[in-house]
Design a protein around this motif. Structure first.
Motif, short mmCIF file in Angstrom:
data_model
loop_
_atom_site.label_atom_id
_atom_site.label_comp_id
_atom_site.label_asym_id
_atom_site.label_seq_id
_atom_site.Cartn_x
_atom_site.Cartn_y
_atom_site.Cartn_z
N VAL A 65 67.82 98.00 56.24
CA VAL A 65 67.97 98.71 54.97
C VAL A 65 66.62 99.22 54.51
O VAL A 65 65.57 98.71 54.92
N THR A 66 66.66 100.26 53.68
CA THR A 66 65.45 100.72 53.00
C THR A 66 65.76 100.81 51.52
O THR A 66 66.84 101.25 51.12
N LEU A 67 64.83 100.35 50.72
CA LEU A 67 64.92 100.41 49.26
C LEU A 67 63.68 101.16 48.80
O LEU A 67 62.57 100.64 48.93
N ASP A 68 63.89 102.39 48.31
CA ASP A 68 62.76 103.26 47.92
C ASP A 68 61.72 103.33 49.03
O ASP A 68 60.52 103.25 48.80
N GLY A 69 62.21 103.47 50.27
CA GLY A 69 61.34 103.65 51.43
C GLY A 69 60.80 102.38 52.05
O GLY A 69 60.19 102.42 53.11
N GLU A 70 61.02 101.23 51.42
CA GLU A 70 60.55 99.96 51.96
C GLU A 70 61.62 99.34 52.85
O GLU A 70 62.73 99.06 52.39
N PRO A 71 61.29 99.12 54.15
CA PRO A 71 62.30 98.60 55.07
C PRO A 71 62.45 97.09 55.00
O PRO A 71 61.52 96.36 54.66
N ALA A 72 63.66 96.62 55.32
CA ALA A 72 63.95 95.19 55.44
C ALA A 72 65.10 95.03 56.42
O ALA A 72 65.98 95.89 56.50
#
Length: 132
Positions: A65-72
């Motif tokens: 997933v990405t949240l505002d461009g931050e991957p996890a």
């Protein structure tokens, strides 16, 4: 108290994934929506910006997933909180279908990369839900 049985659910397909609605205004819910997401291997949902908070809990499988461009990377048992206004994306890099449980409030709208906006049918207010 409404009880939703598997035979009462409505399945929608969008962006290569299945969304099985369990709680919608058309099924008796006034404020919240809940659905099971089934994301097949290799599926990549477009990054979209949500108008309302979503909570996504992974029941099985793996998602990138990405949240505002931050991957996890999230796996079974993990929960992702997608805040209103956040740009969210999800992809299934694994060999098995990822299964999620998602909740949000009625009326959620998503803005797609091309600027178009959609209100998924499983989040629409009862008057907007249309035929089942």
């Amino acid at each position: 108290m409404p009880v939703i049985r598997p035979s009462d659910t409505v399945t929608h397909e969008m962006h290569g994934a299945r969304f099985v609605s369990h709680a919608t205004p058309g099924q008796g819910s006034g404020e919240l929506c809940a659905w099971r997401g089934e994301i097949p291997p290799g599926t990549r949902a477009p990054v979209h910006r949500v108008s309302r908070e979503e909570v996504l809990h992974v029941l099985a499988g793996t998602l990138e997933v990405t949240l505002d461009g931050e991957p996890a990377t999230v796996t079974a048992g993990d929960t992702v909180i997608v805040n209103a206004g956040c740009a969210f994306g999800a992809a299934n890099p694994a060999a098995e279908t990822a299964v999620t449980w998602v909740t949000t409030s009625v009326g959620l709208e998503a803005e797609l990369p091309d600027g178009s906006r959609i209100t998924p049918p499983w989040t629409r207010a009862a008057a907007d839900e249309g035929p089942r």
